[in-house]
Design a protein around this motif. Structure first.
Motif, PDB file in Angstrom:
ATOM      1  N   ASP A 254       3.912  -0.556   3.774  1.00  0.00           N
ATOM      2  CA  ASP A 254       3.395   0.783   3.457  1.00  0.00           C
ATOM      3  C   ASP A 254       4.476   1.675   2.871  1.00  0.00           C
ATOM      4  O   ASP A 254       5.637   1.642   3.302  1.00  0.00           O
ATOM      5  CB  ASP A 254       2.833   1.436   4.714  1.00  0.00           C
ATOM      6  CG  ASP A 254       1.487   0.862   5.109  1.00  0.00           C
ATOM      7  OD1 ASP A 254       0.472   1.378   4.637  1.00  0.00           O
ATOM      8  OD2 ASP A 254       1.462  -0.117   5.879  1.00  0.00           O
TER       9      ASP A 254
ATOM     10  N   TRP B 219      -7.768  -4.911   2.480  1.00  0.00           N
ATOM     11  CA  TRP B 219      -7.451  -4.169   3.707  1.00  0.00           C
ATOM     12  C   TRP B 219      -7.843  -4.990   4.931  1.00  0.00           C
ATOM     13  O   TRP B 219      -7.087  -5.081   5.916  1.00  0.00           O
ATOM     14  CB  TRP B 219      -8.194  -2.827   3.695  1.00  0.00           C
ATOM     15  CG  TRP B 219      -7.949  -1.971   4.900  1.00  0.00           C
ATOM     16  CD1 TRP B 219      -6.958  -1.035   5.064  1.00  0.00           C
ATOM     17  CD2 TRP B 219      -8.718  -1.947   6.107  1.00  0.00           C
ATOM     18  NE1 TRP B 219      -7.063  -0.451   6.307  1.00  0.00           N
ATOM     19  CE2 TRP B 219      -8.137  -0.982   6.968  1.00  0.00           C
ATOM     20  CE3 TRP B 219      -9.838  -2.638   6.548  1.00  0.00           C
ATOM     21  CZ2 TRP B 219      -8.641  -0.701   8.236  1.00  0.00           C
ATOM     22  CZ3 TRP B 219     -10.342  -2.368   7.821  1.00  0.00           C
ATOM     23  CH2 TRP B 219      -9.756  -1.409   8.648  1.00  0.00           C
TER      24      TRP B 219
ATOM     25  N   LYS C  52       0.847  -1.190   0.000  1.00  0.00           N
ATOM     26  CA  LYS C  52       0.000   0.000   0.000  1.00  0.00           C
ATOM     27  C   LYS C  52       0.881   1.237   0.000  1.00  0.00           C
ATOM     28  O   LYS C  52       1.626   1.490   0.947  1.00  0.00           O
ATOM     29  CB  LYS C  52      -0.910   0.025   1.227  1.00  0.00           C
ATOM     30  CG  LYS C  52      -1.882   1.208   1.244  1.00  0.00           C
ATOM     31  CD  LYS C  52      -2.711   1.222   2.506  1.00  0.00           C
ATOM     32  CE  LYS C  52      -3.696   2.393   2.474  1.00  0.00           C
ATOM     33  NZ  LYS C  52      -2.999   3.696   2.374  1.00  0.00           N
TER      34      LYS C  52
END
Length: 730
Positions: free
Chosen positions: A375, A363, A222
């Motif tokens: 991330d 998610w 992400k």
């Protein structure tokens, strides 16, 4: 122990892609055959493709069992692919014959090995240039040196084969004999990639570590738009190649492949194999065969590339994993994201799900610890995230025939003065969604669908976006016959482009919409022009939100942010959030900070507030809380039952019968909603009725639906399809 080889004359079970409900018995051919072998078998008067699926069942008159005609020149289908097809078929409730079709969509598979003549660009120009000769040369230049068969080249150029042969005699086109299917150039994982630092370097190291483990695992990558996700997962691809295994990168849009292939070539020194509808049939056959032989290290493709016969698949990357186009909505109804996870689990391979705005399902799996998560919170290099602001349309002085507010007009004008690009985004194709008669109020609808026809002014036609039917824009109302009263109502991208041209007559304007390009290569060429700075204002649909990098683009204007906020779709809020955050991310991807201006009549709507604040985790938590409270996916299960019939009464009758006999569904704690007419109740002349099955998350929904529908005998004019985990409800 599973039998892997069958001697001549032994009974073998052969699965064919023909619409049959069983594996058929044949005798092994002369020389025998291996389990998984691709074979040619007689079926009635025809010869068809098949795969040796196991021993024969022997439940047929032995005297009538025929022999396999021959074993094809292709690597046998591996056990993991056969298991993948079986498990994917069981999950989606799809017959195995249809699953096998997905894995054998390759032309010329049954052709014997041979040489072939191909034609590619030669030297010089003909002494006399004709229009036909120019089209051949332009086609070869457009395809960048690829070779074509005589038929492919003549068809692409729109000329007769004699034109191509004439150019070959002159040397302008080169004719060569080559093996039908050649290995791909080797990729070099040792070539240096872009230097990664900080978060990017750490993320690349974690993904590479997973690949080296040679074990299954799924990771959510992400990262904000422009954070270097592609460069990071290319390092995972490099590690996969170092281990001698194959990698697959799935992209949601063909138009993304050109830029991505350039980045792959820069990183590894050669181009990968491609698998999507934009490549030639010759290249598809080559890709399929080389993948099976291990001679294609990396494949870049659309969702159907999941069904290629990889010899040793070690990594699957699903880029923009949230994209709805990964769900196949006709034929076999499957989600490529979920099937990628299934296939990797059978191959001891890694999966990387890459997105700036992941799906709630992904998610949630990362939150639960089922997936790892990496991330990338910052943009790569000197680039910074765009500034986001709302334009409150309630306070804008906007004429009734305009859609771009004065505030947004001024921002576009400032970018033009600075020599920068602007993007105006509206997720609606065509010129106007409704064509209305101002005399009687009639709205022009498709004759075969319950859908309004959309005006496409660039083509001067009305087009149905459900079945593709088209007709000229009428001068007189088809209902009342009054002339001169037909009016376009509402905006599409073509109308926004018309307005932009009115406000900025000297600007170079390009419209990016999938229906405006005759081929994938034409679309790629337009995107390349925009990236090269040859356009001042881009007008686009959701096509522009999918990972493009336009260095001069510093302003994004969302024309109608409210468009997707309402309706019965449970993912309306999620998709609006994803789409606007993604399209806003096209701005300011180099040094200059970008700006995203969002036109809305509901600036206080929770989704709009979440988009502006950038609190993505807060949005996902809130959305997850609402889904949990109602036990909706991913915290419950859904399945759609779609019934289609030529007569509406027959569809409703079957739906009512299923609803009355829902004991198998109730037995697993589920409930059946409907039947009810589908939101678009008629498509291509077929009337459509839907039922919705809702069950607890852990319930065996496939078994229950299979039991529920097992006794149905459907006539030819009645169809039933099951959509496990539906993404749309039209």
């Amino acid at each position: 122990m599973v039998q892997s080889y069958f001697e001549e004359g032994r009974l073998v079970g052969v699965l064919t892609p023909e619409p049959l409900d069983r594996v058929l018995d044949y005798r092994a051919p002369e020389g025998g055959c291996w389990l998984g072998a691709f074979v040619e078998v007689p079926l009635g008067p025809r010869k068809v493709l098949g795969v040796v699926w196991g021993p024969g069942r022997g439940d047929w008159d032995i005297a009538k069992v025929r022999s396999v005609i021959r074993v094809l020149d292709a690597a046998p289908m591996r056990e993991e692919l056969r298991e993948f097809l079986e498990r994917a078929g069981a999950y989606t409730l799809t017959p195995m014959s249809a699953m096998l079709r997905l894995a054998t969509r390759v032309p010329g598979l049954s052709d014997p090995p041979s040489m072939r003549k191909i034609y590619r660009l030669g030297q010089g120009e003909p002494a006399r240039m004709t229009d036909a000769r120019r089209r051949v040369i332009d086609t070869l230049v457009e395809y960048g040196g690829l070779g074509f068969t005589l038929k492919e080249l003549s068809d692409l150029a729109g000329v007769t084969p004699s034109v191509v042969k004439g150019l070959a005699e002159m040397g302008v086109v080169e004719e060569a004999d080559t093996p039908r299917d050649m290995p791909y150039l080797p990729l070099d994982p040792g070539r240096p990639g872009k230097p990664l630092i900080g978060d990017q370097a750490g993320a690349a190291a974690r993904l590479a570590e997973g690949v080296r483990a040679r074990a299954y695992g799924t990771t959510l990558l992400k990262g904000v738009t422009g954070s270097g996700k592609t460069e990071v997962y290319l390092e995972a691809v490099a590690e996969c190649l170092r281990t001698g295994r194959q990698a697959l990168v799935l992209l949601p849009e063909i138009a993304l492949t050109a830029e991505f292939l350039t980045r792959v070539e820069a990183r590894f020194g050669a181009k990968p194999a491609e698998w999507h509808s934009g490549v030639t049939m010759t290249e598809r056959r080559r890709c399929w065969k080389m993948v099976g032989q291990g001679e294609a290290q990396l494949v870049v493709g659309a969702r159907s590339a999941l069904f290629l016969p990889f010899r040793d698949l070690g990594l699957i990357v699903v880029d923009e994993e949230h994209d709805p186009s990964y769900k196949q909505e006709d034929g076999v109804l499957y989600n490529a994201r979920d099937m990628a996870v299934l296939r990797a689990s059978l191959n001891a391979a890694q999966v990387v799900l890459s997105s700036a705005t992941p799906s709630l399902e992904t998610w949630s799996n990362a939150e639960a610890g089922k997936y790892a998560r990496v991330d990338l919170p910052n943009r790569f290099g000197a680039a910074v995230l765009p500034r986001m602001e709302a334009i409150d349309m309630r306070s804008e002085d906007l004429p009734g025939s305009s859609w771009v507010s004065p505030t947004l007009q001024a921002a576009v004008g400032a970018r033009l003065q600075a020599g920068e690009q602007s993007l105006l985004f509206l997720n609606r194709r065509g010129y106007a969604p409704v064509t209305l008669c101002r005399a009687c109020g009639h709205q022009v609808e498709c004759a075969d669908c319950d859908a309004r026809m959309v005006e496409h002014r660039f083509q001067n036609r009305l087009i149905c976006h459900q079945c593709g039917a088209s007709r000229p824009v009428p001068e007189a109302c088809p209902h009342c016959g009054v002339e001169g009263k037909m009016a376009a109502v509402g905006p599409g991208v073509e109308r926004v482009a018309e307005e932009a041209a009115r406000h900025f007559p000297d600007a170079r304007i390009a419209v990016l919409s999938s229906d405006l390009f005759g081929s994938a290569r034409a679309l790629k060429a337009q995107i390349a022009e925009i990236a090269g700075g040859d356009t001042d204002i881009v007008i686009g649909t959701q096509l522009v939100a999918k990972g493009h990098n336009f260095p001069r683009l510093t302003l994004v204007g969302v024309v109608d942010a409210d468009l997707g906020l309402h309706g019965s779709d449970l993912r309306a809020a999620e998709r609006t959030f994803q789409l606007i955050r993604q399209v806003a991310g096209r701005a300011g991807r180099v040094e200059a900070q970008g700006t995203a201006l969002i036109q809305t009549f509901q600036p206080d709507h929770p989704v709009i507030r979440a988009i502006l604040s950038g609190d993505e985790e807060g949005f996902w938590r809130a959305e997850a809380g609402e889904r949990q409270a109602t036990a909706m996916p991913p915290y419950g299960r859904l399945a759609g039952i779609i019934i289609a019939a030529e007569e509406a009464a027959a569809a409703h009758e079957l739906g009512a019968r299923l609803a009355r006999n829902d004991a198998p569904i109730r037995g697993i704690g589920g409930v059946v909603y409907g039947p009810a007419p589908a939101p678009i109740a008629r498509v291509r002349g077929w009337h459509r009725v839907r039922l919705l099955v809702k069950t607890p998350k852990g319930a065996p929904i496939q078994q229950a639906i299979a039991q529920w529908t097992a006794g149905l005998k459907l006539p030819t004019k009645l169809r039933l399809s099951v959509d496990i985990d539906p993404q749309s409800f039209y």
